[in-house]
Motif scaffolding. Structure first.
Motif, mmCIF file in Angstrom:
data_model
loop_
_atom_site.group_PDB
_atom_site.id
_atom_site.type_symbol
_atom_site.label_atom_id
_atom_site.label_comp_id
_atom_site.label_asym_id
_atom_site.label_seq_id
_atom_site.Cartn_x
_atom_site.Cartn_y
_atom_site.Cartn_z
ATOM 1 N N ILE A 1 -1.419 10.214 34.414
ATOM 2 C CA ILE A 1 -2.040 9.505 33.302
ATOM 3 C C ILE A 1 -2.962 8.436 33.876
ATOM 4 C CG2 ILE A 1 -0.008 7.991 33.102
ATOM 5 C CD1 ILE A 1 -0.758 7.558 30.158
ATOM 6 N N LEU B 1 -3.639 6.480 23.063
ATOM 7 C CA LEU B 1 -3.637 7.778 23.757
ATOM 8 C C LEU B 1 -3.687 8.899 22.727
ATOM 9 C CD1 LEU B 1 -1.325 8.843 26.742
ATOM 10 C CD2 LEU B 1 -2.706 10.376 25.361
ATOM 11 N N LEU C 1 -5.092 12.726 22.425
ATOM 12 C CA LEU C 1 -5.513 13.786 23.352
ATOM 13 C C LEU C 1 -6.991 14.122 23.170
ATOM 14 C CD1 LEU C 1 -2.525 16.293 23.099
ATOM 15 C CD2 LEU C 1 -2.935 14.533 24.833
ATOM 16 N N ASP D 1 2.083 21.241 28.431
ATOM 17 C CA ASP D 1 2.389 19.885 28.894
ATOM 18 C C ASP D 1 2.922 19.880 30.327
ATOM 19 O OD1 ASP D 1 4.886 20.905 28.322
ATOM 20 O OD2 ASP D 1 5.359 19.446 26.749
ATOM 21 N N ALA E 1 -7.114 19.217 25.812
ATOM 22 C CA ALA E 1 -5.658 19.055 25.901
ATOM 23 C C ALA E 1 -4.993 19.451 24.590
ATOM 24 C CB ALA E 1 -5.313 17.606 26.260
ATOM 25 N N ARG F 1 -5.726 8.695 29.156
ATOM 26 C CA ARG F 1 -6.122 10.104 29.265
ATOM 27 C C ARG F 1 -5.132 10.794 30.197
ATOM 28 N NH1 ARG F 1 -9.065 9.891 25.522
ATOM 29 N NH2 ARG F 1 -11.324 10.100 25.386
ATOM 30 N N LEU F 2 -4.817 12.036 29.877
ATOM 31 C CA LEU F 2 -3.893 12.784 30.721
ATOM 32 C C LEU F 2 -4.685 13.661 31.690
ATOM 33 C CD1 LEU F 2 -1.232 13.827 28.056
ATOM 34 C CD2 LEU F 2 -1.272 11.802 29.538
ATOM 35 N N ALA G 1 2.670 11.689 36.462
ATOM 36 C CA ALA G 1 3.532 11.986 35.311
ATOM 37 C C ALA G 1 4.989 12.044 35.755
ATOM 38 C CB ALA G 1 3.107 13.304 34.674
ATOM 39 N N GLU H 1 2.528 13.243 25.109
ATOM 40 C CA GLU H 1 1.492 12.218 24.943
ATOM 41 C C GLU H 1 2.105 10.925 24.390
ATOM 42 O OE1 GLU H 1 1.668 15.121 23.473
ATOM 43 O OE2 GLU H 1 1.577 14.888 21.304
ATOM 44 N N MET I 1 4.156 9.309 27.231
ATOM 45 C CA MET I 1 3.297 8.711 28.261
ATOM 46 C C MET I 1 2.632 7.438 27.746
ATOM 47 S SD MET I 1 3.469 10.734 30.973
ATOM 48 C CE MET I 1 2.016 10.929 31.967
ATOM 49 N N VAL J 1 0.423 18.767 32.979
ATOM 50 C CA VAL J 1 0.014 17.357 33.049
ATOM 51 C C VAL J 1 0.626 16.751 34.308
ATOM 52 C CG1 VAL J 1 0.232 15.082 31.969
ATOM 53 C CG2 VAL J 1 -0.182 17.119 30.555
ATOM 54 N N MET K 1 -4.729 17.064 33.828
ATOM 55 C CA MET K 1 -4.059 18.370 33.818
ATOM 56 C C MET K 1 -4.613 19.265 34.916
ATOM 57 S SD MET K 1 -3.866 19.163 29.704
ATOM 58 C CE MET K 1 -2.559 20.394 29.739
#
Lengths: 729, 232
Positions: free
Chosen positions: A98, A261, A263, A92, A267, A49-50, A80, A244, A247, A95, A52
């Protein structure tokens, strides 16, 4: 040199192509067994998961990952970028970290546990006031507002405007539209250390992406296989691997275990691109006899950190003197990406509206006015056809908006009726499209025939839902006289012969000719094997209904199985490549819409939409109709519902889920008729889907005007805007 | 031209709807002044929110064991209080049932539609812990590749899927619709399918498939029950 044997069968002889048949993967899709990237489950896999920051402009003071790392189930929490201290735009760039966990829930727990201290900037650089403030930071090194295009002679255009019998000044605007792919962007990276990886990616470019994934995995292109058997929508937003993808690779490389991964929905709204917005300030003039004599446009494109899309006006219609100035407006927001005919729906909405305003302005039937100012004969015949289908010939309001509900006899038989009540007014509108399509080189297709009669057709093309998998098989089946499911189509795997990226409606024009070439080569090679047995030379055979026979002596024949048995132990394998003469671009579409407008509430109900679309030879009439319907539904949704809503003070996106960002649903869908233009007899193939989403929004707005006199110049056509416009009616 | 301060035409509707406070104290000022304030962001207050169920005693924590029926098979599973049925299906059983899709994860789109005791439900909006003893049917439980449910067969016949991501949800909702209201007229069918969204624009073919399936389920066959318009 052009080989005369490389061709499509004549239409009369086709058994499969140009008929309606189900797609080969339909049963996998309806049973839930079709596996999307989202559905991949691998041993030891973790979920990424990112994290943000929810603002378009911020200074990052500190990020503490320790609590995230201590969260049960979390296996990785990482910044990141090591020294990132600023968020420059909401996308992005927002972000900051991660987190990977052993389940989606634990990954989300980890995200919640990340402690971030950040300071919002004073100016979020979202509204036009903010970006043009004297001290506004530059989002783009060339400034926040810049002229990006110019065409035509400004002075001559002003003169021509002066000479026009009727002049119209109007500003049209459209909001940013999201792709809203139901399967979010992302991938599953199957990497356990070592020198090989497989990436299950939701991508429009299977062949084009191994290199990008490899770079982030520290591998070579040849060591990475990209697989996409099914994907839940792309619409132009899934060409690259995105942050994504990068990452996911980084996490997999570090953990030496598979990383999933995809989103989350928020996101997806924030960082996967969009259709740029636009504002088009227009002045146009027409002569009394129905010519568009002048058009002056100043356009503004809103593409966030990217440039925005808009073909330089005049769009589609012939204009005697035109001048256009295009400006790019940058906001601290996610950049636009290609989206189904990039720039064209924006241009079409403004131009079709203006054309309509001019027609009514000189008191001319807007259908006739269009035909007079369109140069392509295809549009003329198509417009007449959709006009008849929608009931224009019996429609009472042909030179101006209606005042009364329609009487019986003023609609064609079978036309859907508006809701009851005198406050529901009915109108009709039109729009047209033209699209490049066609194809380009690069695609290869391998056809393999085994001695047991099984046939495989392979190409690394992806199927976005268009039906490409199906024609990779049926083109070969057609040429070899086999049935619908007799040829196994293998696609969506970069280990196969290369396909092309799916954009610009060029997939069919690029891939299908390579498949047909492979089919012809396979047939020729098989005929060579038949020669000693049946006596005729290659070229003298007919393949039909699972049999092969000598064309001039049909008694000399073998069943398909018997013919393939001649191959012995070695399968027959041939590779076809793109053949330019089998594809041709330049497709036309015309659409007509009937709407009902509630003049008390401003509600619009689309009752009927009809499209006619050309493309040359149709490979699958049913799948083509699905795509034409899809274009119309997308345009209806764009016209009536969709809009991004931002909070300029806090620099955040308010419409970041599917309840605040509304799209058309079952009850919004009118009667729809998707008609294929069989007058286009070219012996070539082309995609056409992009054009089908272009004219609908303008046609709906024009129908609203025709119904009640409300000229709404801004999308979406919300009830409040209709009521406001009715004040001027 | 590089002119960041050039005025923009005024008085026109911006391309985005932008919410902005023009008078009174701004929200940022309320937070304490933009330059001085540090926004400390913990993206949510706590991990895992359990639903209070006072009648059952203390608040649920950790894993709960329960038995439910999934596609006719009794399954014993362990779930957290927060585990949704969708997550249970997709992540907590082996092999996973991935036909139900996670799209919006908040009951907007219907891609995760299942049936619970023959009633249609959004799996993303249903907590698994509430399903002890209940019967769940997913798209995988309707038909197989070799033996399609009439609704699935009709979806194939009418090309009622494009990308296919919404398709399992639409199939389940259509089955639920036709089981509950076998006589539903076309407008009622649309009503009952209005909890599902499609982005490719497959709706017209979905409706046609539903009407064909209705005929098949009433005892007809695919061929007899309905034919596509404009069939060549």
């Amino acid at each position: 040199m052009v080989d005369p044997t490389i061709r499509w069968k004549s239409r009369k002889k086709l058994n499969l192509l140009n008929t309606e048949y189900p797609r080969v993967d339909a049963s996998a899709k309806v049973t839930g067994s079709a596996r999307f990237s989202h559905d991949m489950r691998l041993p030891g896999m973790v979920y990424g998961r990112l994290v943000m920051i929810p603002a378009s402009r911020a200074t990052i003071e500190s990020i503490d990952l320790s609590q995230a790392l201590a969260t049960p189930g979390v296996v990785l929490a990482e910044l990141a970028e090591e020294d990132k201290d600023q968020v420059r735009y909401l996308g992005d760039d927002a972000v900051v970290a991660i987190v990977c966990g052993t389940s989606p829930e634990t990954a989300q727990d980890g995200v919640r546990a990340v402690q971030i201290e950040w300071t919002p900037e004073d100016n979020m650089l979202i509204s036009e006031e903010q970006i043009s403030a004297p001290d506004a930071p530059k989002i783009n090194r060339r400034g926040n507002l810049r002229q990006s295009g110019e065409r035509g002679d400004a002075e001559k255009t002003v003169q021509a405007l002066g000479s026009a019998d009727v002049q119209v000044s109007a500003t049209y605007s459209v909001p940013v539209q999201h792709h809203l792919c139901l399967e979010t962007h992302g991938c599953v990276v199957d990497y356990n250390g070592g020198d090989e990886a497989t990436v299950y990616a939701s991508t429009q470019a299977v062949s084009g992406n191994p290199g990008s994934f490899a770079r982030h995995l520290g591998l070579k292109s040849s060591q990475v296989r990209v697989v996409c058997q099914h994907m839940g929508g792309g619409f132009g937003s899934k060409f690259g691997i995105g942050l994504e993808g990068a990452m996911a690779c980084r996490a997999a490389r570090q953990l030496k275990r598979p990383v999933h991964l995809m989103l989350d929905r928020k996101a997806e709204f924030l960082m996967t691109g969009n259709r740029s917005g636009s504002r088009q300030v227009m002045r146009a003039g027409a002569s009394k006899d129905g010519r568009i004599v002048a058009l002056e446009v100043e356009a503004f494109k809103f593409g966030g950190t990217s440039g925005g899309s808009l073909p330089t006006p005049p769009y589609m219609y012939q204009v005697e003197e035109a001048y256009a100035k295009i400006n790019t407006v940058h906001q601290a927001l996610d950049g636009n990406r290609a989206m189904r005919a990039p720039g064209h729906p924006q241009a079409s909405f403004a131009m079709e509206s203006m054309v309509d305003e001019l027609a009514y302005g000189i008191g001319m039937d807007p259908l006739e006015f269009r035909i007079k100012n369109l140069s392509d004969e295809a549009h003329h015949r198509q417009l007449r056809r959709v006009a008849k289908e929608i009931g224009w010939d019996v429609h009472p309001n042909r030179s101006g908006p209606g005042k009364k509900p329609l009487a019986s006899g003023q609609r064609p038989a079978g036309a859907p009726l508006p809701p009851a009540g005198d406050h529901w007014k009915e109108g009709i509108g039109f729009g047209v499209s033209r699209w490049g399509g066609g194809g380009h080189g690069g695609a290869r297709c391998e056809v393999r025939i085994d001695s047991d009669g099984s046939v495989t057709s392979s190409c690394a093309v992806q199927d976005l839902g268009t039906g490409s998998r199906t024609y990779v098989g049926t083109i070969v089946a057609e040429e070899l006289g086999l049935g619908l499911n007799a040829v196994k189509a293998r696609i969506g795997d970069s280990a196969l012969p290369p396909g092309v990226a799916s954009g610009g409606s060029v997939t069919t024009g690029s891939v299908a000719p390579a498949v047909q070439h492979a089919a012809l080569l396979a047939r020729e090679a098989l005929e060579k094997k038949l020669e000693p047995v049946l006596g005729a030379e290659p070229g003298a055979y007919t393949f039909d209904k699972g049999r092969v026979f000598v064309t001039d002596d049909p008694k000399k024949s073998l069943s398909w199985q018997e013919a393939c048995a001649l191959l012995g132990r070695d399968p027959l394998v041939v590779t076809g490549k793109h053949q330019g003469k089998l594809a041709d671009g330049g497709v036309h579409g015309s659409q007509a819409v009937r709407v009902a407008v509630n003049t008390r509430t401003g509600q619009i109900k689309v009752l009927d939409m009809v499209a006619v679309q050309s493309q040359g030879l149709t490979l699958n009439r049913l799948a083509t109709k699905s795509q034409i319907n899809g274009g119309m539904v997308g345009a209806l949704s764009y016209a009536l519902f969709e809009q991004r809503v931002l909070d300029a003070d806090f620099g955040n996106l308010l419409s970041a889920n599917m309840e605040d960002y509304k799209i058309a649903g079952a009850k919004d869908i009118p009667r729809m008729r998707a008609l294929i233009d069989d007058d286009d007899m070219r012996p070539t193939v082309s995609g056409m889907a992009e054009g089908t989403g272009v004219p609908g929004a303008g046609a709906i707005a024009n129908a609203v005007y025709n119904a009640c006199g409300a000229r709404v110049r801004h999308l979406p056509l919300t009830p409040d805007r209709v009521l406001e416009a009715l004040k001027d009616a | 031209m590089d002119n960041p301060s050039a005025p923009l035409p005024s008085g026109q509707s911006p391309p985005d709807r932008i919410s902005s406070e023009s008078s009174g104290p701004s929200r940022r000022a309320f937070l304490g002044g933009s330059s001085a304030a540090l926004a400390s962001t913990t993206l949510a207050s706590s991990a895992g929110v359990a639903r209070a169920r006072p009648q059952d005693g203390p608040r649920l924590t950790g894993l709960s064991k329960l038995t439910l029926t999934i596609n006719g098979e009794k399954r014993s599973v362990e779930v957290e209080p927060r585990t949704t049925l969708l997550s249970l299906l997709r992540h907590r059983i082996d092999p996973p049932l991935t036909g139900a899709k996670e799209v919006c994860d908040r009951g907007n789109c219907g891609a995760c539609s299942v049936m619970i005791d023959d009633q249609p439900a959004y799996a993303c909006m249903t907590l698994a812990v509430d399903l002890a003893g209940r019967e769940v049917r997913t798209v995988e439980g309707l038909g197989t590749l070799d033996d399609l449910h009439p609704v699935q067969a009709a979806f194939c016949e009418h090309d009622a899927s494009m990308c296919g991501f919404c398709t399992p949800g639409f199939v389940v909702s259509t089955v639920a619709c036709l089981e509950q209201e076998p006589e539903a007229d076309p407008s009622r069918i649309r009503e009952l399918l209005s909890g599902n969204l499609c982005r490719c624009g497959t709706y017209p073919h979905v409706f046609a498939a539903a009407e064909t399936a209705q005929g098949m389920m009433a005892g007809g066959t695919l061929d007899a029950a309905g034919s596509r318009e404009d069939k060549r």
